[in-house]
Design a protein around this motif. Sequence first.
Motif, mmCIF file in Angstrom:
data_model
loop_
_atom_site.group_PDB
_atom_site.id
_atom_site.type_symbol
_atom_site.label_atom_id
_atom_site.label_comp_id
_atom_site.label_asym_id
_atom_site.label_seq_id
_atom_site.Cartn_x
_atom_site.Cartn_y
_atom_site.Cartn_z
ATOM 1 N N PRO A 156 0.787 -1.305 0.075
ATOM 2 C CA PRO A 156 -0.066 0.023 -0.100
ATOM 3 C C PRO A 156 0.737 1.418 0.118
ATOM 4 O O PRO A 156 1.931 1.349 0.318
ATOM 5 N N ALA A 157 0.148 2.438 -0.602
ATOM 6 C CA ALA A 157 0.958 3.669 -0.749
ATOM 7 C C ALA A 157 1.546 4.275 0.690
ATOM 8 O O ALA A 157 2.462 4.738 0.724
ATOM 9 N N PHE A 158 0.689 3.697 1.864
ATOM 10 C CA PHE A 158 1.229 4.284 3.112
ATOM 11 C C PHE A 158 2.024 3.569 3.707
ATOM 12 O O PHE A 158 2.522 3.968 4.913
ATOM 13 N N ALA A 159 2.610 2.339 3.230
ATOM 14 C CA ALA A 159 3.810 1.518 4.013
ATOM 15 C C ALA A 159 5.081 2.382 4.093
ATOM 16 O O ALA A 159 5.524 2.937 3.027
ATOM 17 N N GLU A 160 5.654 1.869 4.937
ATOM 18 C CA GLU A 160 6.943 2.282 5.253
ATOM 19 C C GLU A 160 7.748 1.320 4.768
ATOM 20 O O GLU A 160 9.049 1.649 4.633
ATOM 21 N N ASP A 161 7.872 0.029 4.696
ATOM 22 C CA ASP A 161 8.537 -0.970 4.501
ATOM 23 C C ASP A 161 7.566 -2.251 3.919
ATOM 24 O O ASP A 161 6.309 -2.108 3.950
ATOM 25 N N ALA A 162 8.437 -2.876 3.261
ATOM 26 C CA ALA A 162 7.868 -4.215 2.544
ATOM 27 C C ALA A 162 8.676 -5.438 2.753
ATOM 28 O O ALA A 162 9.440 -5.801 1.917
ATOM 29 N N GLY A 163 8.782 -5.850 3.870
ATOM 30 C CA GLY A 163 9.708 -7.160 4.260
ATOM 31 C C GLY A 163 9.092 -8.230 4.398
ATOM 32 O O GLY A 163 7.938 -8.490 4.953
ATOM 33 N N GLU A 164 10.013 -9.500 3.987
ATOM 34 C CA GLU A 164 9.466 -11.050 4.109
ATOM 35 C C GLU A 164 9.601 -11.301 5.393
ATOM 36 O O GLU A 164 10.401 -10.797 6.230
ATOM 37 N N GLU A 165 8.649 -12.437 5.945
ATOM 38 C CA GLU A 165 8.944 -13.311 7.064
ATOM 39 C C GLU A 165 8.855 -14.608 6.654
ATOM 40 O O GLU A 165 7.540 -14.791 6.568
ATOM 41 N N ARG A 319 1.645 6.666 -5.194
ATOM 42 C CA ARG A 319 0.747 7.468 -3.762
ATOM 43 C C ARG A 319 -0.552 7.885 -4.284
ATOM 44 O O ARG A 319 -0.806 8.148 -5.275
ATOM 45 N N SER A 320 -1.298 7.956 -3.437
ATOM 46 C CA SER A 320 -2.638 8.609 -3.489
ATOM 47 C C SER A 320 -3.104 9.096 -2.361
ATOM 48 O O SER A 320 -2.550 8.903 -1.257
ATOM 49 N N ASN A 321 -4.275 9.830 -2.371
ATOM 50 C CA ASN A 321 -4.887 10.541 -1.282
ATOM 51 C C ASN A 321 -5.571 9.288 -0.333
ATOM 52 O O ASN A 321 -5.683 8.320 -0.624
ATOM 53 N N ASP A 322 -5.997 10.041 0.814
ATOM 54 C CA ASP A 322 -6.423 9.313 1.805
ATOM 55 C C ASP A 322 -7.767 8.870 1.299
ATOM 56 O O ASP A 322 -8.531 9.288 0.572
ATOM 57 N N THR A 323 -8.244 7.529 1.957
ATOM 58 C CA THR A 323 -9.599 7.000 1.349
ATOM 59 C C THR A 323 -10.659 7.879 2.090
ATOM 60 O O THR A 323 -10.668 8.140 3.423
ATOM 61 N N PRO A 324 -11.495 8.621 1.572
ATOM 62 C CA PRO A 324 -12.703 9.318 2.208
ATOM 63 C C PRO A 324 -13.557 8.390 2.910
ATOM 64 O O PRO A 324 -13.942 7.425 2.339
#
Length: 330
Positions: A156-165, A319-324
């Motif tokens: 998602p656009a708001f994510a800070e990281d994308a890590g495997e586990e 990146r996108s706007n917040d969900t209204p």
Amino acid sequence: MRIVQVMTPRGVYAAVVESRDQLRLIDFPGGTYALARAAIAEGVTLAEFIASRRCHELLDYKQALDKRLLLPPVTHPDPAHCLVTGTGLTHLGSADTRSAMHAHTDESELTDSMRMFKLGVEGGKPQAERVGAQPEWFYKGDGSIVVAPERPFEVPAFAEDAGEEPELVGVYLNGPDGTPYRLGYAVGNEFSDHVTERANYLWLAHSKLRPCSFGPELLIGELPTYLEGESRIVREGKVMWCKPFLTGEANMAHSLANLEHHHFKYAQFRLPGDLHVHYFGTATLSFADGVEVRDGDRFEIELPTLGRALCNPVRFAPRSNDTPVRVHSL
């Protein structure tokens, strides 16, 4: 026995893994979920029920993968009735982690995470008929967040990281009376936002609300206590990070039975017909080695005992706007 779930022209079917190249279709429509419900109704094991329904039709395993016909090895017809959860701080982890814990002699110096880990080490494997320490527990989502093998993780656009586990996964189906039945085990990629989690441990819940994957195969039967696998990240066709990982009860602070007890002790997790996909935790992350996952990277997680590697590419959302949220006055 290991099985997969595949989309055919006639609908969803489960198939037995005959070899690395061939799958044998199980003559029962509706896939693994339907098979498991029928086995429970007849009072036989899933393996026994499958053995009585094998047919002569063979499928090319690689072709099914290449055409993206494989689904997760178990799915619920209604994703809202599939609960995806997990437990953390369950594995013994690295020597550094253990040394850091033992270096503290004053209980007040331990972080909340280390206290939780210590509880597991000391009481996560109780004697028979006793209840052990309860683990850290988290919610990931319903069945809609499970991604099929070879399908991409949407970041998602708001994510800070994308890590495997890389993790061991247990799959369960509640019978008509609410009794949980373990269908089997699979290799999983729990996939989390570690930057968010690191910023504040109270954001752990936020960091877990991401897609995940498990499979492509489901192991039916006994699980070895010691499992060794490998987690890889492939970038532009080359392995840019690779590390072995350990799992199974021999490498865990908790027994699987203890983790299962503390999940299913809640009545809302024993609703008839519900499917549960539960991640048992890990001690190996590329994030810990300073790796930053990029758009187009490919995760490959392999536990040979559980069959083929689980592979998923990563795709970052723009990146996108917040969900209204619309408010309607009554």
